[in-house]
Design an enzyme around this catalytic site. Structure first.
Site, PDB file in Angstrom:
ATOM      1  N   GLN A  80     -14.546   2.124   1.348  1.00 54.62           N
ATOM      2  CA  GLN A  80     -13.840   1.760   0.114  1.00 54.62           C
ATOM      3  C   GLN A  80     -13.614   3.006  -0.739  1.00 54.62           C
ATOM      4  O   GLN A  80     -14.560   3.771  -0.982  1.00 54.62           O
ATOM      5  CB  GLN A  80     -14.657   0.728  -0.677  1.00 54.62           C
ATOM      6  CG  GLN A  80     -13.931   0.229  -1.913  1.00 54.62           C
ATOM      7  CD  GLN A  80     -14.708  -0.861  -2.668  1.00 54.62           C
ATOM      8  OE1 GLN A  80     -15.827  -1.210  -2.285  1.00 54.62           O
ATOM      9  NE2 GLN A  80     -14.110  -1.356  -3.732  1.00 54.62           N
ATOM     10  N   VAL A 123     -11.143   2.748  -3.603  1.00 57.76           N
ATOM     11  CA  VAL A 123     -10.750   2.290  -4.947  1.00 57.76           C
ATOM     12  C   VAL A 123     -11.745   1.221  -5.387  1.00 57.76           C
ATOM     13  O   VAL A 123     -11.853   0.169  -4.739  1.00 57.76           O
ATOM     14  CB  VAL A 123      -9.308   1.727  -4.955  1.00 57.76           C
ATOM     15  CG1 VAL A 123      -8.964   1.183  -6.336  1.00 57.76           C
ATOM     16  CG2 VAL A 123      -8.301   2.797  -4.544  1.00 57.76           C
ATOM     17  N   HIS A 170     -10.316  -5.558  -3.220  1.00 59.55           N
ATOM     18  CA  HIS A 170      -8.984  -5.838  -2.676  1.00 59.55           C
ATOM     19  C   HIS A 170      -9.103  -6.176  -1.198  1.00 59.55           C
ATOM     20  O   HIS A 170      -9.999  -5.699  -0.511  1.00 59.55           O
ATOM     21  CB  HIS A 170      -8.039  -4.643  -2.867  1.00 59.55           C
ATOM     22  CG  HIS A 170      -8.606  -3.331  -2.390  1.00 59.55           C
ATOM     23  ND1 HIS A 170      -9.564  -2.641  -3.105  1.00 59.55           N
ATOM     24  CD2 HIS A 170      -8.378  -2.607  -1.278  1.00 59.55           C
ATOM     25  CE1 HIS A 170      -9.893  -1.536  -2.459  1.00 59.55           C
ATOM     26  NE2 HIS A 170      -9.194  -1.487  -1.332  1.00 59.55           N
ATOM     27  N   HIS A 202      -7.060  -5.873   2.331  1.00 56.63           N
ATOM     28  CA  HIS A 202      -5.926  -5.267   3.042  1.00 56.63           C
ATOM     29  C   HIS A 202      -5.336  -6.318   3.977  1.00 56.63           C
ATOM     30  O   HIS A 202      -6.062  -6.933   4.767  1.00 56.63           O
ATOM     31  CB  HIS A 202      -6.388  -4.087   3.912  1.00 56.63           C
ATOM     32  CG  HIS A 202      -6.924  -2.918   3.159  1.00 56.63           C
ATOM     33  ND1 HIS A 202      -6.179  -1.776   2.914  1.00 56.63           N
ATOM     34  CD2 HIS A 202      -8.152  -2.691   2.619  1.00 56.63           C
ATOM     35  CE1 HIS A 202      -6.938  -0.900   2.255  1.00 56.63           C
ATOM     36  NE2 HIS A 202      -8.133  -1.422   2.057  1.00 56.63           N
ATOM     37  N   ASP A 230       0.843  -1.187   0.000  1.00 55.88           N
ATOM     38  CA  ASP A 230       0.000   0.000   0.000  1.00 55.88           C
ATOM     39  C   ASP A 230       0.884   1.244   0.000  1.00 55.88           C
ATOM     40  O   ASP A 230       1.906   1.308   0.686  1.00 55.88           O
ATOM     41  CB  ASP A 230      -0.929  -0.005   1.226  1.00 55.88           C
ATOM     42  CG  ASP A 230      -2.100   0.947   1.062  1.00 55.88           C
ATOM     43  OD1 ASP A 230      -3.243   0.478   0.916  1.00 55.88           O
ATOM     44  OD2 ASP A 230      -1.865   2.183   1.078  1.00 55.88           O
ATOM     45  N   ASN A 268     -12.961  -3.463   2.628  1.00 56.86           N
ATOM     46  CA  ASN A 268     -13.910  -2.352   2.688  1.00 56.86           C
ATOM     47  C   ASN A 268     -14.869  -2.488   1.512  1.00 56.86           C
ATOM     48  O   ASN A 268     -14.442  -2.740   0.378  1.00 56.86           O
ATOM     49  CB  ASN A 268     -13.171  -1.012   2.624  1.00 56.86           C
ATOM     50  CG  ASN A 268     -12.269  -0.802   3.834  1.00 56.86           C
ATOM     51  OD1 ASN A 268     -12.597  -1.207   4.936  1.00 56.86           O
ATOM     52  ND2 ASN A 268     -11.123  -0.170   3.611  1.00 56.86           N
TER      53      ASN A 268
HETATM   54  P1  5GP Z   1      -9.820   1.204   0.140  1.00 58.18           P
HETATM   55  O1  5GP Z   1      -9.944   2.533   0.824  1.00 58.18           O
HETATM   56  O2  5GP Z   1     -10.483   1.235  -1.221  1.00 58.18           O
HETATM   57  O3  5GP Z   1     -10.224   0.030   0.967  1.00 58.18           O
HETATM   58  O4  5GP Z   1      -8.269   0.990  -0.083  1.00 58.18           O
HETATM   59  C1  5GP Z   1      -7.554   1.579  -1.134  1.00 58.18           C
HETATM   60  C2  5GP Z   1      -6.100   1.545  -0.739  1.00 58.18           C
HETATM   61  O5  5GP Z   1      -5.342   1.835  -1.899  1.00 58.18           O
HETATM   62  C3  5GP Z   1      -5.718   2.589   0.311  1.00 58.18           C
HETATM   63  O6  5GP Z   1      -5.172   1.937   1.451  1.00 58.18           O
HETATM   64  C4  5GP Z   1      -4.691   3.454  -0.396  1.00 58.18           C
HETATM   65  O7  5GP Z   1      -3.639   3.874   0.424  1.00 58.18           O
HETATM   66  C5  5GP Z   1      -4.207   2.551  -1.506  1.00 58.18           C
HETATM   67  N1  5GP Z   1      -3.735   3.273  -2.685  1.00 58.18           N
HETATM   68  C6  5GP Z   1      -4.296   4.364  -3.266  1.00 58.18           C
HETATM   69  N2  5GP Z   1      -3.592   4.737  -4.345  1.00 58.18           N
HETATM   70  C7  5GP Z   1      -2.553   3.856  -4.448  1.00 58.18           C
HETATM   71  C8  5GP Z   1      -1.477   3.722  -5.383  1.00 58.18           C
HETATM   72  O8  5GP Z   1      -1.320   4.474  -6.342  1.00 58.18           O
HETATM   73  N3  5GP Z   1      -0.597   2.694  -5.155  1.00 58.18           N
HETATM   74  C9  5GP Z   1      -0.738   1.830  -4.097  1.00 58.18           C
HETATM   75  N4  5GP Z   1       0.171   0.865  -3.974  1.00 58.18           N
HETATM   76  N5  5GP Z   1      -1.755   1.930  -3.222  1.00 58.18           N
HETATM   77  C10 5GP Z   1      -2.649   2.928  -3.386  1.00 58.18           C
END
Ligand code: 5GP
Length: 115
Positions: free
Chosen positions: A95, A97, A101, A103, A31, A88
């Site tokens: 969530q 993205v 996925h 975590h 991440d 998420n």
């Molecule tokens: P969510 O909030 O959708 O459960 O998790 C998305 C995750 O993607 C977050 O923990 C965020 O830090 C990570 N993330 C966002 N942009 C990028 C990126 O460009 N590269 C990587 N490796 N992680 C990212």
């Protein structure tokens, strides 16, 4: 399914990512904004927008996703001390993205309830 997401762009090499696992169906990347000493995202190559969109046809993939998360946890040295897996789902689930996925968080004591 061929829609582009942030994670499909990382998987395709258009955006850099630190891969800790890669196979035909599942990748794992570090991440960019880690919330624990180890914070890895385990991602199906198939761009399911979220767990809410998964169907019976995804049963095997979802199983592989969890087993891959377990294997990456072992690879990262987290198996003995323990770790946390988080999915998420949707806006209120936190969530950000829209590509399913898991975590994988570890390397510190987790607390409950999560924020
Ligand atoms: P969510 O909030 O959708 O459960 O998790 C998305 C995750 O993607 C977050 O923990 C965020 O830090 C990570 N993330 C966002 N942009 C990028 C990126 O460009 N590269 C990587 N490796 N992680 C990212």
């Amino acid at each position: 399914m061929s829609q582009e997401t942030l994670f499909t762009r990382i998987i395709n090499g258009q955006i850099p990512g630190k891969f800790v696992h890669r196979d035909e169906d599942i990748v794992a990347i570090r991440d960019i904004n880690p919330q624990a000493p180890t914070h890895v995202l385990v991602i199906p190559v198939k761009p399911l927008p979220s767990l809410a969109e998964a169907g019976p046809e995804d049963e095997a993939l979802l199983g592989r996703l969890l087993l891959t998360a377990k294997r990456v946890a072992e690879q990262e040295g987290l198996a003995e001390g323990g770790y946390r897996l988080v999915i998420n789902v949707g806006g209120q689930g936190g969530q950000t993205v829209p590509h399913l996925h898991v975590h994988l968080l570890g390397g510190r004591q987790m607390t409950w309830p999560p924020g």
